[in-house]
Design a protein around this motif. Structure first.
Motif, short mmCIF file in Angstrom:
data_model
loop_
_atom_site.label_atom_id
_atom_site.label_comp_id
_atom_site.label_asym_id
_atom_site.label_seq_id
_atom_site.Cartn_x
_atom_site.Cartn_y
_atom_site.Cartn_z
N LYS A 40 37.75 63.82 -3.53
CA LYS A 40 37.88 62.42 -3.96
C LYS A 40 39.34 62.04 -3.97
CE LYS A 40 37.96 63.47 -8.94
NZ LYS A 40 37.33 63.20 -10.25
N LEU A 41 39.60 60.77 -4.23
CA LEU A 41 40.96 60.26 -4.18
C LEU A 41 41.78 60.74 -5.38
CD1 LEU A 41 42.70 58.20 -2.49
CD2 LEU A 41 42.15 56.53 -4.26
N TYR A 42 43.01 61.13 -5.10
CA TYR A 42 43.96 61.47 -6.17
C TYR A 42 45.21 60.64 -5.95
CZ TYR A 42 47.77 63.89 -8.52
OH TYR A 42 48.88 64.17 -9.28
N ASN A 43 45.65 59.96 -6.99
CA ASN A 43 46.83 59.12 -6.90
C ASN A 43 47.87 59.64 -7.88
OD1 ASN A 43 48.69 57.11 -6.46
ND2 ASN A 43 47.24 55.43 -6.66
N LYS A 44 49.00 60.10 -7.36
CA LYS A 44 50.02 60.70 -8.20
C LYS A 44 50.56 59.72 -9.24
CE LYS A 44 52.72 63.76 -6.38
NZ LYS A 44 53.76 64.46 -5.59
N VAL A 45 50.57 58.43 -8.91
CA VAL A 45 51.12 57.45 -9.86
C VAL A 45 50.26 57.31 -11.10
CG1 VAL A 45 52.28 56.16 -8.02
CG2 VAL A 45 50.00 55.48 -8.74
N ASP A 46 49.00 57.80 -11.04
CA ASP A 46 48.16 57.77 -12.24
C ASP A 46 48.69 58.71 -13.31
OD1 ASP A 46 46.49 55.96 -11.03
OD2 ASP A 46 45.05 57.45 -10.33
N ASP A 47 49.54 59.66 -12.92
CA ASP A 47 50.12 60.60 -13.88
C ASP A 47 51.38 60.06 -14.54
OD1 ASP A 47 48.10 62.34 -13.16
OD2 ASP A 47 49.31 63.40 -11.68
N PHE A 48 51.85 58.88 -14.07
CA PHE A 48 53.04 58.30 -14.67
C PHE A 48 52.70 57.81 -16.08
CE2 PHE A 48 56.02 57.16 -10.96
CZ PHE A 48 55.65 58.29 -10.28
N GLY A 49 53.70 57.77 -16.93
CA GLY A 49 53.48 57.33 -18.30
C GLY A 49 53.59 55.84 -18.48
N PHE A 50 53.40 55.07 -17.43
CA PHE A 50 53.46 53.60 -17.50
C PHE A 50 52.60 53.03 -16.39
CE2 PHE A 50 56.90 55.27 -14.93
CZ PHE A 50 56.83 54.51 -13.78
N ASP A 51 52.29 51.76 -16.49
CA ASP A 51 51.49 51.09 -15.47
C ASP A 51 52.35 50.84 -14.23
OD1 ASP A 51 49.25 51.00 -17.09
OD2 ASP A 51 49.79 49.08 -17.97
N VAL A 52 51.89 51.34 -13.11
CA VAL A 52 52.63 51.22 -11.85
C VAL A 52 52.14 50.00 -11.08
CG1 VAL A 52 53.14 52.32 -9.64
CG2 VAL A 52 53.05 53.69 -11.72
N VAL A 53 53.07 49.19 -10.62
CA VAL A 53 52.73 48.00 -9.83
C VAL A 53 52.58 48.41 -8.37
CG1 VAL A 53 53.45 45.70 -9.11
CG2 VAL A 53 53.96 46.49 -11.43
N ASN A 54 51.37 48.19 -7.84
CA ASN A 54 51.09 48.52 -6.44
C ASN A 54 50.54 47.29 -5.72
OD1 ASN A 54 51.88 51.18 -6.11
ND2 ASN A 54 49.97 51.99 -6.96
N PHE A 55 50.57 47.34 -4.43
CA PHE A 55 49.96 46.32 -3.58
C PHE A 55 50.67 44.96 -3.70
CE2 PHE A 55 46.35 49.09 -5.08
CZ PHE A 55 46.43 49.94 -4.00
N THR A 56 50.17 44.00 -2.96
CA THR A 56 50.85 42.71 -2.84
C THR A 56 50.28 41.67 -3.80
OG1 THR A 56 49.32 42.00 -1.10
CG2 THR A 56 51.33 43.14 -0.41
N PHE A 57 51.01 40.56 -3.93
CA PHE A 57 50.58 39.44 -4.76
C PHE A 57 50.34 38.23 -3.85
CE2 PHE A 57 52.58 42.21 -7.75
CZ PHE A 57 51.95 41.97 -8.96
N PRO A 58 49.25 37.47 -4.09
CA PRO A 58 48.94 36.33 -3.21
C PRO A 58 49.94 35.19 -3.33
CG PRO A 58 47.45 36.37 -5.09
CD PRO A 58 48.25 37.65 -5.14
N HIS A 59 50.69 35.12 -4.43
CA HIS A 59 51.63 34.02 -4.63
C HIS A 59 53.03 34.35 -4.16
CE1 HIS A 59 48.43 32.16 -6.87
NE2 HIS A 59 48.39 33.16 -7.73
N SER A 60 53.19 35.51 -3.52
CA SER A 60 54.50 35.87 -2.98
C SER A 60 54.67 35.26 -1.59
CB SER A 60 54.62 37.39 -2.90
OG SER A 60 53.71 37.91 -1.95
N ASN A 61 55.78 35.58 -0.95
CA ASN A 61 56.03 35.07 0.41
C ASN A 61 55.27 35.84 1.48
OD1 ASN A 61 57.76 33.04 -0.42
ND2 ASN A 61 59.54 34.40 -0.41
N ILE A 62 54.56 36.89 1.07
CA ILE A 62 53.76 37.68 2.02
C ILE A 62 52.45 36.95 2.30
CG2 ILE A 62 52.59 39.89 2.35
CD1 ILE A 62 54.63 41.15 0.51
N ALA A 63 52.03 36.92 3.55
CA ALA A 63 50.81 36.20 3.95
C ALA A 63 49.59 36.73 3.20
CB ALA A 63 50.61 36.32 5.45
N LEU A 64 48.64 35.82 2.89
CA LEU A 64 47.41 36.22 2.20
C LEU A 64 46.64 37.26 2.98
CD1 LEU A 64 46.02 32.81 0.86
CD2 LEU A 64 46.70 34.78 -0.52
#
Length: 523
Positions: free
Chosen positions: A420-444
């Motif tokens: 199954k999937l393992y994500n190393k950032v899940d072991d961080f002691g804080f919420d990690v910001v991943n992926f894009t935001f629709p309100h940024s300059n990056i296309a939807l």
């Protein structure tokens, strides 16, 4: 329009230079592109004027700028290792002291003594750059651009997933005098590695022994362990791969790889396109390509390894041990070095007729500095025989039947293999910001396509429907909370199902609607 026209003109110059054509030959195309774009802008400005309303960025506000300048007086803002979209604020004094300790600078007298990795050189930056410029022009016909007329600056990013926190030191070579040669060398080593893989495949077909342990991604690892009877799995990590390797050892092993492949290919040249990504082995030289012979390729390796300089606080230092972290060819140099070490060991086992051990080690898989050892519990005793003495490895975890390797969790339950999937950032002691935001300059569309690509990735990794649903639902929930449209994500899911009809049989489902409802139920 001005920036668009400038971009088109810049692209036109590159095309003309790459294909050796006159600008007049593509003038008609340039005019048509500019006309189409202008018409589109006129249409949108008339019927959708809100698209052209300039919004003030928060970072452009005077009070925000002043606050950031005040913050930078005492703190360093830098990205986090393994979580590039996240930033940490570090005390400037602590940041500088960490750099000084790494470079061998006395914190009391500020005298730069150096150490086994970095040595102070009695040269000015401009003199070294000029030396590089002349050599690259005369030897490889490479011109150093104005942007690259500098030496790398060293910095570090915090590794917050380590306990205690550690630092990853990087020589920022985005612009440097040896960058272009390093780029060409990286492409050449990629071609060399591909030929090496083919050569090892032929050995495996004849003997059943795998001499190439290197893989390019976790999917290759999952596919491999699904083809064998897996009883145990151990994971090892090189503690300081880039800074521990002896340069002479690297040069020797890479040179052996170059000689081996050039002899087996029956070609004199390895050609790398100067203004593109193409490359191939050939019996003659080609215009528009940097054509390496075995000797000139080894000379390029020698030059890159022995001309790694960095600047810090006006001090110029030379890295005399280890591969520079941050160079364009660093990853390939490390991978080729380790691959040749593994190859040499496997070949020595074959010559000494230790076929059983060689076949056991054939199940090993390594991605850069992460090694997975399958069905062999005594590998720790063989590390010094396989790899250069300078390298140290440490084992990750103690459980042989529940292991995290790259982004995969492997659980062995009797004779049943569960991935199954393992994500190393899940072991961080804080919420990690991943992926894009629709309100940024990056296309939807980037966010929507990301959903599709991650579904495909989860499908390849997860062996059970429950784990696939959990990972997919978590991503869907994240994107919905970001503001992405439900219906757009549904469309991408349908495309995934259409392109992966084997999902039903893999997860033993009778109706794809079961998967749909499980993922897209109320968040």
């Amino acid at each position: 329009m001005d920036s668009f026209n400038a971009s088109i003109n810049s692209f036109k110059e590159k095309v003309c230079k790459k294909y050796k054509i006159r600008g007049e030959q593509i003038n008609r195309w340039t005019i048509d592109i500019k006309r189409i774009f202008a018409n589109r802008v006129d249409f949108l400005s008339k019927y959708k004027p809100n698209l052209f309303v300039k919004k003030q960025s928060v970072l452009s506000r005077i009070d925000v700028k002043k606050y950031i300048r005040d913050l930078q007086m005492d703190f360093i803002i830098c990205s986090i290792d393994k979580a590039a979209n996240n930033y940490v604020v570090i005390c400037k004094k602590f940041y500088l002291l960490t750099l000084m300790k790494e470079l061998g600078i006395d914190i009391n007298s500020y005298e730069c003594i150096g150490n086994i990795t970095y040595q102070v050189v009695d040269h000015l930056e401009k003199d070294l750059i000029e030396k590089h410029r002349i050599y690259l022009k005369n030897k490889f016909s490479i011109s150093v651009s104005q942007d690259n007329m500098r030496l790398p600056r060293i910095f570090w990013n915090p590794k917050l997933h380590k306990t205690p926190y550690k630092a990853r030191f990087i020589a920022g070579a985005r612009n440097s005098s040896t960058k272009q040669l390093s780029v060409y060398l990286n492409r050449a080593l990629e071609l060399l590695k591909n030929r090496f893989c083919c050569y090892c495949n032929s050995i495996r077909e004849r003997t059943g022994i795998e001499c190439d342990w290197s893989i390019n991604n976790s999917v290759q690892f999952v596919n491999h362990i699904n083809t064998i009877d897996l009883y145990t799995l151990q994971v090892y990590d090189f503690t300081t791969l880039y800074t521990s390797l002896d340069l002479k050892t690297v040069e020797t092993l890479v040179g052996e790889m170059i000689d081996l492949i050039f002899i087996k290919s029956y070609n004199k040249y390895l050609c790398v396109e100067r203004f593109g990504d193409r490359g191939f082995f050939a019996k003659k030289e080609y215009n528009g390509y940097l054509c390496f012979t075995a000797s000139s390729l080894k000379e390029a390796v020698h030059y890159i390894l022995n001309n790694t300089y960095i600047c810090f606080a006006g001090i110029v230092l030379k890295q005399v041990k280890g591969i520079p972290m941050g160079g364009n060819s660093s990853s390939q140099l490390a991978d080729v070095t380790l691959s040749k070490s593994e190859f040499n060991y496997q070949v020595s086992l074959i010559k000494n007729k230790r076929f059983n051990l060689a076949k056991r080690l054939s199940n090993n898989k390594r991605y850069v500095d992460d090694l997975g050892v399958a069905n062999y519990g005594n590998f720790e005793g063989s590390i010094s025989e396989v790899y250069p003495a300078d390298l140290l490895m440490e084992r990750s975890g103690e459980n042989d039947r529940n292991v995290n390797y790259l982004d995969v969790n492997v659980h062995i339950d009797g004779e049943v293999l569960h991935t199954k999937l393992y994500n190393k950032v899940d072991d961080f002691g804080f919420d990690v910001v991943n992926f894009t935001f629709p309100h940024s300059n990056i296309a939807l569309s980037v966010g929507h396509n990301l959903f599709y690509s991650q579904l495909a990735r989860y499908f390849k990794i997860c062996s059970h429907a429950k784990d696939f649903v959990n990972s997919s639902k978590k991503l869907y929930t994240c994107l919905i909370h970001r503001g992405y449209r439900h219906w757009a994500l549904i469309i991408k899911f349908r495309q995934f199902v259409k392109n992966h009809p084997e999902a039903l049989s893999k997860y033993r489902l009778t109706d794809i609607k079961d998967l749909y409802q499980a993922i897209f139920s109320t968040c």
